[in-house]
Design a protein around this motif. Sequence first.
Motif, PDB file in Angstrom:
ATOM      1  N   THR A 130       0.813  -1.213   0.000  1.00 54.77           N
ATOM      2  CA  THR A 130       0.000   0.000   0.000  1.00 54.77           C
ATOM      3  C   THR A 130       0.848   1.265   0.000  1.00 54.77           C
ATOM      4  OG1 THR A 130      -1.455  -1.305   1.403  1.00 54.77           O
ATOM      5  CG2 THR A 130      -2.081   0.970   1.020  1.00 54.77           C
TER       6      THR A 130
ATOM      7  N   HIS B 155      -9.125   0.483   1.037  1.00 56.10           N
ATOM      8  CA  HIS B 155      -8.039   1.258   0.429  1.00 56.10           C
ATOM      9  C   HIS B 155      -8.274   2.744   0.610  1.00 56.10           C
ATOM     10  CE1 HIS B 155      -5.286  -1.473  -1.283  1.00 56.10           C
ATOM     11  NE2 HIS B 155      -6.141  -2.069  -2.069  1.00 56.10           N
TER      12      HIS B 155
ATOM     13  N   ASP C 208      -5.508  -3.100  -7.751  1.00 52.64           N
ATOM     14  CA  ASP C 208      -5.134  -4.068  -6.721  1.00 52.64           C
ATOM     15  C   ASP C 208      -5.726  -5.425  -7.073  1.00 52.64           C
ATOM     16  OD1 ASP C 208      -3.892  -4.967  -4.477  1.00 52.64           O
ATOM     17  OD2 ASP C 208      -5.365  -4.190  -3.057  1.00 52.64           O
TER      18      ASP C 208
HETATM   19 MG    MG Z   1      -3.098  -4.770   0.432  1.00 53.64          MG
END
Ligand code: MG
Length: 703
Positions: A314, A344, A408
């Motif tokens: 991240t 996120h 992602d």
């Molecule tokens: Mg992650």
Amino acid sequence: MTQLAPDSPDPPLRLDRVPVRSLNRVGPKVAERLDKLGIRTVQDLLFHLPVRYQDRTRLTPIQDVQPGSEALVEGEILDAEIASGRRRSLKVWLGDVAGAGLLLRFFHFSPQQVASLKVGERLRCYGEVRQGPQSLEIVHPEYRLQRASDEGTGARLTPIYPSTEGLQQSSWRGLTDQALALMEQASPAELLPAGILASLGLPSLTEALAFLHRPPIETSLQELMDGRHPAFARLAFEELVAHQVSLRRMRLEQRGIAAPVLNGDGRLRRSLLAGLPFALTAAQERVVAEIAGDLTQTRPMQRLLQGDVGAGKTVVAALAALQALEAGCQAALMAPTELLSEQHHRSLGGWVRSLGIEPLWLAGRHKGREREERLEAIASGAARIVVGTHALLQDDVAFRDLGLVIVDEQHRFGVHQRMKLREKGGRDGGAPHQLIMTATPIPRSLAMTLYADLDLSVIDALPPGRTPITTRAVPDNRRDEVIERVRLACEAGRQAYWVCTLIEESEALECQAAEETARQLSERLPGQRVGLVHGRLKSQERDALMAEFAAGTLDLLVATTVIEVGVDVPNASLMIIENPERLGLAQLHQLRGRVGRGSVESHCLLLYHAPLSLVAKERLGIIRGSVSGFEIAERDLAIRGAGEVLGTRQTGAIQFRIADPLRDQPLVPAAQRAADRILSQHPELATPLVARWLGEREHYGQV
Ligand code: MG
Ligand code: ADP
């Protein structure tokens, strides 16, 4: 079939243009069934290869048959009766001259069958032999009454085709017989240059197809079934070449596309780093540098960032996003589920808010006015960082100057979706850079085959200070001990997860089961505070519960697999996973990654339901024996197909028809060279090759 054989040599017969309906015994019904399997032309039929073969060329004396194997036997009917036990069945005793006997058992049978299977008749039959209650037996054998005039056994192995309801193996054999006969008049085009084939010692396409449909008896069954036979390799190779050609064309096309040069002054990135409670690891530093370098290029970055759960992707994504912002561009982050995107949005917000940046979240739940406002902020450029799901790909989402897209969990994201991102446009009609992050540990060699259009960065070490997780498998008849274990951990001030899984693909049932488990555990653990999260809770409720668990006001969190995604509670050091045998290894590994985030030693108990199949045993053994996602993936690959390991089968990464990216790994370098050679020296072959193997999927290379 008359219309297939024109008298004049002109126009030449092309099997990829001859519909299967023109074959004998293909009426509308059969045609429809074939269509379901993607078989429309005679050539499609030729490329529909057997899944396995049976050796019906050798008769096994009845006394030699082995339980667990398939055998062709012949004998005389000694006795036949309809038995009315728990299940009505027709029992036929077969004997041979040596006096050995075998029982044939039919649970479904017609009066005609009963009448024809008379004592004294000779029978030849084929099937799997197993140990029955009284003797060796074959249930529902394929059989044929033998007449004195019948010739001996066949000269070829018997192919078994992948099929669909309503199509018998005998129909498949009839159909492929016709197709093979036609192939003698008109071979499918040979699309691989002879020089390449000769250098690899591979047969021609026609030879390979003829062989695989009707292998001669002397062929090693083992070699065939393992896919190691040269005829197999020939087709796998062609398929790999087709994919490489397609990926190379995609790359060439990309090279012609401009991307914004993101060379900011590093101000935002420096502030972020200065505010972090930790220093980047060497592995993070390395991938950050690789990404930063790509972003300053005039061509769009296409990079896959791999890193195990908890590897710290991240912060790498945040740094890349800030680099885009420094250069005056917007950045977008896409996740496969709303829950993950929300997560996120929150974690990214935590990183960048102190820099005066507020990420914007766009999800399916934003409707009407709310959605309008968000779209407006994206279009005007007021929203600098946008987080969302695939919803960001919708046509009404227009960015002002999108410089970078971060995706992602690539494995849930199709190649064509990745391509669609390009349309979102960067500055001056260019395409945004793309960073694709995955925690799915794809072995490098495999990644290069599956994602050959991407560059690869790997975070290959976890941040320091993590304590290893000990994993044990425990049968569920020891549930009480496990509950006791939870009690001890909670009394010692630790927290625990209890993960419920279900076979049914029903969220409702899964939630019900979790509710029931939570109720039982609260009863059994009166002193502990038990919370429950599942997919049907409103996100605010779920957030509130997670926050309580994180704050330590809950001791035990019962959850469905929704907690797979990004929960970070360092004090949680025990995880129970019920029915782990139902989950994929990658998913188990991800789940387990929720513990072992703090400084105390963590434990994971796999509470399985006995008896386990051999494969399940082996797989749980892999999880127990390793905490490295890469190692787990490598070993999982060895016992299962690549598609299953990676979850790619459902999800649109490259799928192969014949090639197996793991088994055929040794062919990949040659396939890459062949692809280059075809593109430079025989460009006319490229399009038919890609069309043959990627068919309708070809469009993904041409967005
Ligand atoms: Mg992650
Ligand atoms: P993932 O790669 O699974 O997305 P995250 O980015 O969520 O992993 O990181 C997992 C945890 O590790 C987070 O709490 C994050 O703050 C922390 N972390 C990331 N990088 C480092 C580092 N270099 N040192 C210590 N902790 C780190």
